[in-house]
Design a protein around this motif. Structure first.
Motif, short mmCIF file in Angstrom:
data_model
loop_
_atom_site.label_atom_id
_atom_site.label_comp_id
_atom_site.label_asym_id
_atom_site.label_seq_id
_atom_site.Cartn_x
_atom_site.Cartn_y
_atom_site.Cartn_z
N MET A 1 18.51 13.59 9.67
CA MET A 1 18.63 12.26 9.10
C MET A 1 17.22 11.70 8.85
N ASN A 2 17.04 11.10 7.73
CA ASN A 2 15.73 10.56 7.36
C ASN A 2 15.25 9.48 8.33
N ILE A 3 16.16 8.68 8.85
CA ILE A 3 15.77 7.59 9.75
C ILE A 3 15.10 8.14 11.01
N LEU A 4 15.58 9.26 11.52
CA LEU A 4 14.97 9.86 12.71
C LEU A 4 13.58 10.39 12.39
N LYS A 5 13.46 11.09 11.27
CA LYS A 5 12.15 11.61 10.86
C LYS A 5 11.16 10.47 10.64
N LYS A 6 11.62 9.40 10.01
CA LYS A 6 10.77 8.25 9.72
C LYS A 6 10.17 7.66 11.00
N HIS A 7 10.93 7.72 12.09
CA HIS A 7 10.47 7.17 13.36
C HIS A 7 9.88 8.23 14.29
N LEU A 9 11.31 10.86 15.52
CA LEU A 9 12.25 11.29 16.56
C LEU A 9 12.88 12.62 16.21
N LYS A 10 13.07 13.43 17.22
CA LYS A 10 13.71 14.73 17.04
C LYS A 10 15.17 14.54 16.63
N GLU A 11 15.59 15.36 15.69
CA GLU A 11 17.00 15.33 15.26
C GLU A 11 17.84 16.15 16.22
N THR A 12 18.66 15.47 16.99
CA THR A 12 19.58 16.16 17.89
C THR A 12 21.00 15.86 17.44
N LYS A 13 21.92 16.69 17.85
CA LYS A 13 23.32 16.50 17.49
C LYS A 13 23.81 15.14 17.98
N THR A 14 23.47 14.77 19.20
CA THR A 14 23.92 13.50 19.76
C THR A 14 23.36 12.33 18.97
N ILE A 16 22.35 12.21 15.88
CA ILE A 16 22.97 12.17 14.54
C ILE A 16 24.39 11.62 14.65
N GLU A 17 25.15 12.07 15.65
CA GLU A 17 26.52 11.59 15.81
C GLU A 17 26.57 10.10 16.10
N ILE A 18 25.68 9.60 16.93
CA ILE A 18 25.65 8.16 17.24
C ILE A 18 25.35 7.36 15.99
N LEU A 19 24.33 7.77 15.26
CA LEU A 19 23.95 7.03 14.05
C LEU A 19 25.03 7.10 12.97
N GLU A 20 25.65 8.26 12.81
CA GLU A 20 26.73 8.39 11.82
C GLU A 20 27.91 7.51 12.20
N LEU A 21 28.23 7.43 13.49
CA LEU A 21 29.31 6.57 13.95
C LEU A 21 28.99 5.10 13.66
N LEU A 22 27.75 4.69 13.93
CA LEU A 22 27.36 3.30 13.71
C LEU A 22 27.21 2.97 12.23
N GLU A 23 27.14 3.98 11.38
CA GLU A 23 27.19 3.72 9.93
C GLU A 23 28.60 3.34 9.52
N LYS A 24 29.60 3.92 10.19
CA LYS A 24 31.01 3.67 9.86
C LYS A 24 31.55 2.42 10.55
N GLU A 25 31.17 2.24 11.81
CA GLU A 25 31.66 1.12 12.61
C GLU A 25 30.47 0.35 13.15
#
Length: 134
Positions: A1-7, A9-14, A16-25
């Motif tokens: 995810m670009n947001i993690l790279k921008k900050h 931060l290492k891209e981990t499965k967890t 990415i899942e948290i951020l994707e969830l918060l994009e939906k809800e």
């Protein structure tokens, strides 16, 4: 995810899942995130740790509700607030009105970058209000 790279931060499965969830809800607390990600076998401690990192990095906005629980949402222009029923605990999203303008005005006038605030409405939901008036 670009947001993690921008900050940086290492891209981990967890993460990415948290951020994707918060994009939906939006406005989810750690327990709600944990429940929704149970299929992934994510540990609650990992969720708390990542939420703290995301808040520190200003990726997420943390709002503490009247219930003293922290709720999280992505830090975007679509920032929302909640209204909570005092009787049944039902939560609805307040995503309109001048609240964002007030926040921007405060930032401009003070020079602060607002990373968190607490602003919550409470009252009775339609069902509880009907029940109380019978």
């Amino acid at each position: 995810m670009n947001i993690l790279k921008k900050h940086g931060l290492k891209e981990t499965k967890t993460r990415i899942e948290i951020l994707e969830l918060l994009e939906k809800e939006t406005l989810l607390n750690a327990e709600q995130i944990f429940e929704r990600l149970q299929d992934s076998k994510v540990k609650i401690s990992s969720i708390y740790r990542n939420l703290a990192t995301f808040t520190d990095e200003n990726i997420l906005i943390r709002t503490v509700g009247l219930d003293n629980i922290s709720y999280y949402q992505l830090n975007t222009d679509d920032h929302v607030h909640q209204i909570v029923c005092e009787e049944c605990g039902k939560v609805d999203i307040v995503d309109h009105g001048p609240l964002m303008e007030i926040e921007r005005d405060i930032e401009e006038k003070t020079g602060f970058t607002i990373t968190s605030h607490s602003f919550e409405f409470s009252g009775l939901c339609e069902e509880c209000a009907k029940h109380n008036h019978k």
